[in-house]
Design an enzyme around this catalytic site. Structure first.
Site, mmCIF file in Angstrom:
data_model
loop_
_atom_site.group_PDB
_atom_site.id
_atom_site.type_symbol
_atom_site.label_atom_id
_atom_site.label_comp_id
_atom_site.label_asym_id
_atom_site.label_seq_id
_atom_site.Cartn_x
_atom_site.Cartn_y
_atom_site.Cartn_z
ATOM 1 N N ARG A 99 16.907 -26.660 -2.539
ATOM 2 C CA ARG A 99 16.803 -26.429 -1.089
ATOM 3 C C ARG A 99 17.554 -27.503 -0.304
ATOM 4 O O ARG A 99 18.108 -27.236 0.750
ATOM 5 C CB ARG A 99 15.332 -26.372 -0.685
ATOM 6 C CG ARG A 99 14.585 -25.199 -1.315
ATOM 7 C CD ARG A 99 13.155 -25.168 -0.854
ATOM 8 N NE ARG A 99 12.349 -24.164 -1.550
ATOM 9 C CZ ARG A 99 11.648 -24.408 -2.655
ATOM 10 N NH1 ARG A 99 11.639 -25.619 -3.193
ATOM 11 N NH2 ARG A 99 10.940 -23.450 -3.207
ATOM 12 N N ASN A 106 22.317 -26.394 7.342
ATOM 13 C CA ASN A 106 21.167 -26.037 8.190
ATOM 14 C C ASN A 106 20.699 -27.145 9.123
ATOM 15 O O ASN A 106 20.108 -26.861 10.170
ATOM 16 C CB ASN A 106 19.977 -25.601 7.310
ATOM 17 C CG ASN A 106 20.172 -24.206 6.728
ATOM 18 O OD1 ASN A 106 21.068 -23.476 7.150
ATOM 19 N ND2 ASN A 106 19.349 -23.838 5.769
ATOM 20 N N GLY A 131 12.711 -22.679 7.937
ATOM 21 C CA GLY A 131 14.084 -22.752 7.404
ATOM 22 C C GLY A 131 14.252 -24.008 6.544
ATOM 23 O O GLY A 131 13.824 -25.095 6.926
ATOM 24 N N ASP A 160 3.425 -22.580 -1.041
ATOM 25 C CA ASP A 160 3.216 -23.331 -2.287
ATOM 26 C C ASP A 160 1.719 -23.391 -2.623
ATOM 27 O O ASP A 160 1.323 -23.257 -3.779
ATOM 28 C CB ASP A 160 3.779 -24.750 -2.141
ATOM 29 C CG ASP A 160 5.214 -24.728 -1.648
ATOM 30 O OD1 ASP A 160 6.069 -24.219 -2.374
ATOM 31 O OD2 ASP A 160 5.475 -25.182 -0.525
ATOM 32 N N HIS A 188 8.522 -29.594 0.336
ATOM 33 C CA HIS A 188 8.627 -28.196 -0.115
ATOM 34 C C HIS A 188 9.893 -28.105 -0.964
ATOM 35 O O HIS A 188 10.957 -27.701 -0.498
ATOM 36 C CB HIS A 188 8.704 -27.261 1.098
ATOM 37 C CG HIS A 188 8.979 -25.831 0.731
ATOM 38 N ND1 HIS A 188 8.132 -25.079 -0.046
ATOM 39 C CD2 HIS A 188 10.027 -25.015 1.025
ATOM 40 C CE1 HIS A 188 8.646 -23.874 -0.214
ATOM 41 N NE2 HIS A 188 9.797 -23.807 0.425
HETATM 42 P P1 NAD Z 1 17.929 -14.491 6.064
HETATM 43 O O1 NAD Z 1 19.317 -14.894 5.714
HETATM 44 O O2 NAD Z 1 17.454 -13.133 5.699
HETATM 45 O O3 NAD Z 1 17.701 -14.653 7.624
HETATM 46 C C1 NAD Z 1 18.055 -15.815 8.294
HETATM 47 C C2 NAD Z 1 18.405 -15.407 9.701
HETATM 48 O O4 NAD Z 1 18.630 -16.617 10.436
HETATM 49 C C3 NAD Z 1 19.691 -14.577 9.796
HETATM 50 O O5 NAD Z 1 19.448 -13.417 10.570
HETATM 51 C C4 NAD Z 1 20.690 -15.511 10.474
HETATM 52 O O6 NAD Z 1 21.610 -14.824 11.303
HETATM 53 C C5 NAD Z 1 19.720 -16.374 11.289
HETATM 54 N N1 NAD Z 1 20.264 -17.656 11.734
HETATM 55 C C6 NAD Z 1 21.082 -18.485 11.083
HETATM 56 N N2 NAD Z 1 21.376 -19.548 11.866
HETATM 57 C C7 NAD Z 1 20.677 -19.389 13.006
HETATM 58 C C8 NAD Z 1 20.582 -20.137 14.220
HETATM 59 N N3 NAD Z 1 21.264 -21.261 14.393
HETATM 60 N N4 NAD Z 1 19.748 -19.673 15.193
HETATM 61 C C9 NAD Z 1 19.075 -18.516 15.045
HETATM 62 N N5 NAD Z 1 19.174 -17.749 13.936
HETATM 63 C C10 NAD Z 1 19.947 -18.178 12.928
HETATM 64 O O7 NAD Z 1 16.961 -15.629 5.474
HETATM 65 P P2 NAD Z 1 15.394 -15.548 5.225
HETATM 66 O O8 NAD Z 1 15.164 -15.027 3.869
HETATM 67 O O9 NAD Z 1 14.733 -14.897 6.379
HETATM 68 O O10 NAD Z 1 15.050 -17.117 5.157
HETATM 69 C C11 NAD Z 1 15.165 -17.940 6.295
HETATM 70 C C12 NAD Z 1 14.940 -19.390 5.909
HETATM 71 O O11 NAD Z 1 13.581 -19.584 5.470
HETATM 72 C C13 NAD Z 1 15.817 -19.880 4.760
HETATM 73 O O12 NAD Z 1 16.280 -21.200 5.037
HETATM 74 C C14 NAD Z 1 14.858 -19.891 3.583
HETATM 75 O O13 NAD Z 1 15.270 -20.780 2.573
HETATM 76 C C15 NAD Z 1 13.593 -20.342 4.268
HETATM 77 N N6 NAD Z 1 12.328 -20.102 3.544
HETATM 78 C C16 NAD Z 1 11.370 -21.059 3.605
HETATM 79 C C17 NAD Z 1 10.164 -20.856 2.986
HETATM 80 C C18 NAD Z 1 9.074 -21.904 3.028
HETATM 81 O O14 NAD Z 1 8.065 -21.740 2.341
HETATM 82 N N7 NAD Z 1 9.189 -22.975 3.789
HETATM 83 C C19 NAD Z 1 9.904 -19.668 2.303
HETATM 84 C C20 NAD Z 1 10.910 -18.701 2.265
HETATM 85 C C21 NAD Z 1 12.132 -18.931 2.883
HETATM 86 C C1 LMR Z 2 10.444 -20.384 -1.353
HETATM 87 O O1 LMR Z 2 9.737 -21.322 -1.694
HETATM 88 O O2 LMR Z 2 10.320 -19.236 -1.823
HETATM 89 C C2 LMR Z 2 11.490 -20.606 -0.288
HETATM 90 O O3 LMR Z 2 11.547 -21.959 0.071
HETATM 91 C C3 LMR Z 2 12.820 -20.063 -0.661
HETATM 92 C C4 LMR Z 2 13.492 -20.882 -1.733
HETATM 93 O O4 LMR Z 2 14.654 -21.254 -1.536
HETATM 94 O O5 LMR Z 2 12.875 -21.125 -2.767
#
Ligand code: NAD
Ligand code: LMR
Length: 331
Positions: A99, A106, A131, A160, A188
């Site tokens: 990540r 990001n 994100g 998690d 994370h």
């Molecule tokens: P995705 O690619 O399907 O969607 C991301 C969206 O964000 C897209 O529509 C994109 O256009 C938009 N985007 C990008 N830059 C942007 C900005 N500056 N302002 C507004 N929108 C913006 O991705 P996803 O699967 O929805 O995942 C989103 C994020 O969440 C990723 O970074 C992923 O790794 C993270 N995530 C975190 C966890 C957690 O437990 N913390 C879990 C799952 C995913």
């Molecule tokens: C997750 O834990 O599923 C998210 O943070 C997405 C990833 O990159 O693992």
């Protein structure tokens, strides 16, 4: 009497997490069944067509609580007066990446996002960064919102926690509802520390029920640490519905007082924490929400020597991530 409207902003609203999240928010799962809401859906300009489609579908659900929808990419106007800001918008990682490899792309998103929030959001806005890498992105955001209290910024480790609950329940052959007191410490990331030492199964220490320390220290921890990557390998995309569910649960835990003696996992500012973690990190701790609405890091947990070693590693990684984004931090 009808409650005053609460405004909820979601960034990345055209993405895959948002596609399952937004409809649950509109249904009342985030803020409760008696809370009217406005949804402010934010994404990049190129995704505005898709956002409009999401807004159409929301309208087509005729959700009773959903009073207003705004869509667009203008951060300052869309953050205006918001009470909750869910920072989901960011690139997800692909197979073979960690990540933190996303920091270069990001990190900067959270500078602009936080600056806009700082200017126009409600002064008590609660901010959840999803994100990735969410802890360090949240730290960046905190640094760029000098007029908003840092104790209202959080990064999500609830997914998690839920993963750890499932693994313990499966191993002990009990229901997930029999497992409690599970905490995630640190980042994370693949260094996170799922705490089996304080976990309980049917009110007894999980270590007494499972009686397989090698599994707890080995397979259990690794499974939770690497579950995100495992989902990516299987689905070709990162977790979305489980992430969305974890966002909902994070807010329920934040907003509803935590039962006496319990806790939940959330990454928060390390400012004056009771576990000796250095200042100026966003670190996952066991947390509880008090009746007053204040969030507190659960104090006084005695630390197991094995977990302490692991926590030192996740702390080191967060310090390294912070140095990688030093140019994006203030002061
Ligand atoms: P995705 O690619 O399907 O969607 C991301 C969206 O964000 C897209 O529509 C994109 O256009 C938009 N985007 C990008 N830059 C942007 C900005 N500056 N302002 C507004 N929108 C913006 O991705 P996803 O699967 O929805 O995942 C989103 C994020 O969440 C990723 O970074 C992923 O790794 C993270 N995530 C975190 C966890 C957690 O437990 N913390 C879990 C799952 C995913
Ligand atoms: C997750 O834990 O599923 C998210 O943070 C997405 C990833 O990159 O693992």
């Amino acid at each position: 009497m009808t409650k005053p409207l609460k405004k909820v902003a979601v960034t990345g609203a055209a993405g895959q997490i948002a596609y399952s999240l937004i409809f649950r928010i509109a249904e009342g799962d985030l803020l409760g069944q008696d809370q009217p809401i406005a949804l402010h859906l934010i994404d990049l300009p190129e995704a505005e067509g898709s956002l409009k489609g999401v807004a159409m579908e929301l309208n087509d659900c005729a959700f009773p609580l959903l009073k207003e929808i705004k869509v667009g990419s203008q951060l300052e106007s869309l953050f205006e007066g918001v009470h909750y800001a869910l920072f989901v918008g960011a690139k997800p990682r692909g197979p073979g990446m960690e990540r933190k490899d996303l920091l270069a792309d990001n990190g900067a998103i959270f500078v602009k996002g936080a600056q806009a929030l700082d200017k126009t959001a409600d002064r008590s806005v609660k901010v959840l960064v999803v994100g990735n890498p969410c802890n360090t992105n949240c730290l960046i955001a905190m640094h760029h919102a000098a007029n908003l209290p840092r104790h209202n910024f959080f990064a999500m480790t609830r997914l998690d926690q839920n993963r750890a609950v499932f693994q313990l329940a499966e191993k002990a052959k009990v229901a997930t509802t029999d497992v409690s007191h599970v905490a995630i410490w640190g980042n994370h990331s693949a260094t996170q520390v799922p705490d089996f030492f304080h976990a309980q199964i049917r009110g007894r220490p999980a270590i007494d029920i499972i009686q397989d320390r090698a599994w707890l220290e080995g397979d259990f921890i690794q499974k939770v640490q690497k579950r995100g990557a495992e989902v990516i390998a299987a689905r070709g995309k990162s977790s979305a519905a489980s992430a969305s569910h974890a966002i909902i649960e994070t807010f329920r835990s934040l907003l509803v007082p935590t039962p006496q003696g319990h806790w939940y996992s959330l990454a928060v500012s390390s400012h004056k924490n009771p576990y000796g973690i250095p200042e100026d990190l966003v670190f996952s701790f066991p947390c509880r929400s008090l009746e007053s609405g204040v969030l507190e890091i659960y104090p006084g947990l005695a630390m197991d020597a094995f977990l302490e070693q692991k926590i030192a590693l996740t702390k080191k990684e967060l310090i390294e991530e912070r140095s990688l984004v030093a140019h994006l931090l203030k002061g």
